[in-house]
Write a protein that holds these residues in place. Structure first.
Motif, PDB file in Angstrom:
ATOM      1  N   PRO A  69      10.680  -6.703  -2.423  1.00  0.00           N
ATOM      2  CA  PRO A  69       9.395  -6.007  -2.344  1.00  0.00           C
ATOM      3  C   PRO A  69       8.898  -5.833  -0.902  1.00  0.00           C
ATOM      4  CG  PRO A  69       9.337  -7.655  -4.073  1.00  0.00           C
ATOM      5  CD  PRO A  69      10.623  -7.865  -3.317  1.00  0.00           C
ATOM      6  N   ILE A  70       8.358  -4.648  -0.632  1.00  0.00           N
ATOM      7  CA  ILE A  70       7.739  -4.346   0.658  1.00  0.00           C
ATOM      8  C   ILE A  70       6.235  -4.476   0.442  1.00  0.00           C
ATOM      9  CG2 ILE A  70       7.426  -2.651   2.487  1.00  0.00           C
ATOM     10  CD1 ILE A  70      10.102  -1.365   1.468  1.00  0.00           C
ATOM     11  N   ILE A  71       5.692  -5.589   0.903  1.00  0.00           N
ATOM     12  CA  ILE A  71       4.308  -5.971   0.599  1.00  0.00           C
ATOM     13  C   ILE A  71       3.370  -5.653   1.762  1.00  0.00           C
ATOM     14  CG2 ILE A  71       2.803  -7.908  -0.055  1.00  0.00           C
ATOM     15  CD1 ILE A  71       5.019  -7.197  -2.106  1.00  0.00           C
ATOM     16  N   ILE A  72       2.205  -5.117   1.431  1.00  0.00           N
ATOM     17  CA  ILE A  72       1.136  -4.932   2.419  1.00  0.00           C
ATOM     18  C   ILE A  72       0.400  -6.258   2.519  1.00  0.00           C
ATOM     19  CG2 ILE A  72      -1.015  -3.748   2.952  1.00  0.00           C
ATOM     20  CD1 ILE A  72       0.112  -1.304   1.415  1.00  0.00           C
ATOM     21  N   THR A  73       0.490  -6.884   3.685  1.00  0.00           N
ATOM     22  CA  THR A  73      -0.150  -8.199   3.885  1.00  0.00           C
ATOM     23  C   THR A  73      -1.532  -8.085   4.511  1.00  0.00           C
ATOM     24  OG1 THR A  73       1.049  -8.487   5.956  1.00  0.00           O
ATOM     25  CG2 THR A  73       2.054  -9.427   3.983  1.00  0.00           C
ATOM     26  N   SER A  74      -1.811  -6.963   5.163  1.00  0.00           N
ATOM     27  CA  SER A  74      -3.171  -6.706   5.641  1.00  0.00           C
ATOM     28  C   SER A  74      -3.343  -5.215   5.878  1.00  0.00           C
ATOM     29  CB  SER A  74      -3.510  -7.501   6.912  1.00  0.00           C
ATOM     30  OG  SER A  74      -2.847  -6.972   8.041  1.00  0.00           O
ATOM     31  N   ALA A  75      -4.569  -4.759   5.735  1.00  0.00           N
ATOM     32  CA  ALA A  75      -4.947  -3.369   5.990  1.00  0.00           C
ATOM     33  C   ALA A  75      -6.322  -3.461   6.663  1.00  0.00           C
ATOM     34  CB  ALA A  75      -5.019  -2.570   4.708  1.00  0.00           C
ATOM     35  N   THR A  76      -6.403  -3.019   7.912  1.00  0.00           N
ATOM     36  CA  THR A  76      -7.613  -3.184   8.696  1.00  0.00           C
ATOM     37  C   THR A  76      -8.080  -1.851   9.243  1.00  0.00           C
ATOM     38  OG1 THR A  76      -6.780  -5.358   9.370  1.00  0.00           O
ATOM     39  CG2 THR A  76      -8.612  -4.437  10.653  1.00  0.00           C
TER      40      THR A  76
END
Length: 181
Positions: free
Chosen positions: A171-178
């Motif tokens: 899985p290619i996970i989004i760990t943060s979005a700022t």
């Protein structure tokens, strides 16, 4: 002197016209998208809402097709759908093109069904544009930093998970979005 004044004015205009930027961190690396509020105000406001409430954190790029695009934002690591706000109006007629490194809204066959899922074009996908295939897919920004990370997504092996195809094996996970201020 005039050249300096014109250069300064051009720099000022580019800063004023620059849209909001969102920095994403994934387990493959970091990338930044610049959003086009002027041409896609409804889409950008919707996207920012998901960024600011933390909805993209923990979601994955669940559909990756080499030579086409990487789609994400709508499923958790177990391929469970994530909650959405109401669908938005399709702004695909805004003149922006599904070119390499652009970000656009994913939707169903209903043109006004986009909620939280987005995709990033690996290549020019003109056939998704409004003028080529009405109602089209609404582009609302572009990757301005870290496109190599996006390209790396397209190199990951994929498989099927239940009814979903083209799911990355790891899985290619989004760990943060700022949202950058």
């Amino acid at each position: 002197m005039w050249k300096t004044a014109i250069a300064s004015l051009a720099l000022f205009n580019s800063m004023v016209l620059a849209g909001p930027k969102v920095e994403f961190e994934t387990n493959l690396g970091q990338f930044t998208v610049e959003l086009n509020q002027e041409k896609a105000p409804v889409t950008v406001a919707n996207f920012i809402k998901y960024v600011e409430d933390g909805s993209y954190v923990g979601s994955q790029f669940h559909r990756v097709i080499p030579g086409f695009m990487a789609q994400g934002g709508g499923f958790d690591q177990n391929m469970q759908s994530l909650p959405t706000y109401p669908p938005i109006k399709n702004e695909a007629s805004n003149g922006l093109k599904n070119s390499s490194a652009t970000i656009a809204m994913a939707r169903t066959s209903n043109p006004n069904s986009a909620t939280r899922q987005f995709f990033i074009n690996f290549v020019d996908n003109n056939f998704l544009d409004y003028d080529q295939r009405p109602p089209g897919y609404a582009v609302f920004g572009k990757v301005t930093k870290g496109f190599d990370v996006i390209q790396k997504m397209g190199q990951q092996p994929t498989h099927s998970v239940g009814r979903y195809r083209d799911v990355p094996v790891e899985p290619i996970i989004i760990t943060s979005a700022t949202l950058l201020k």
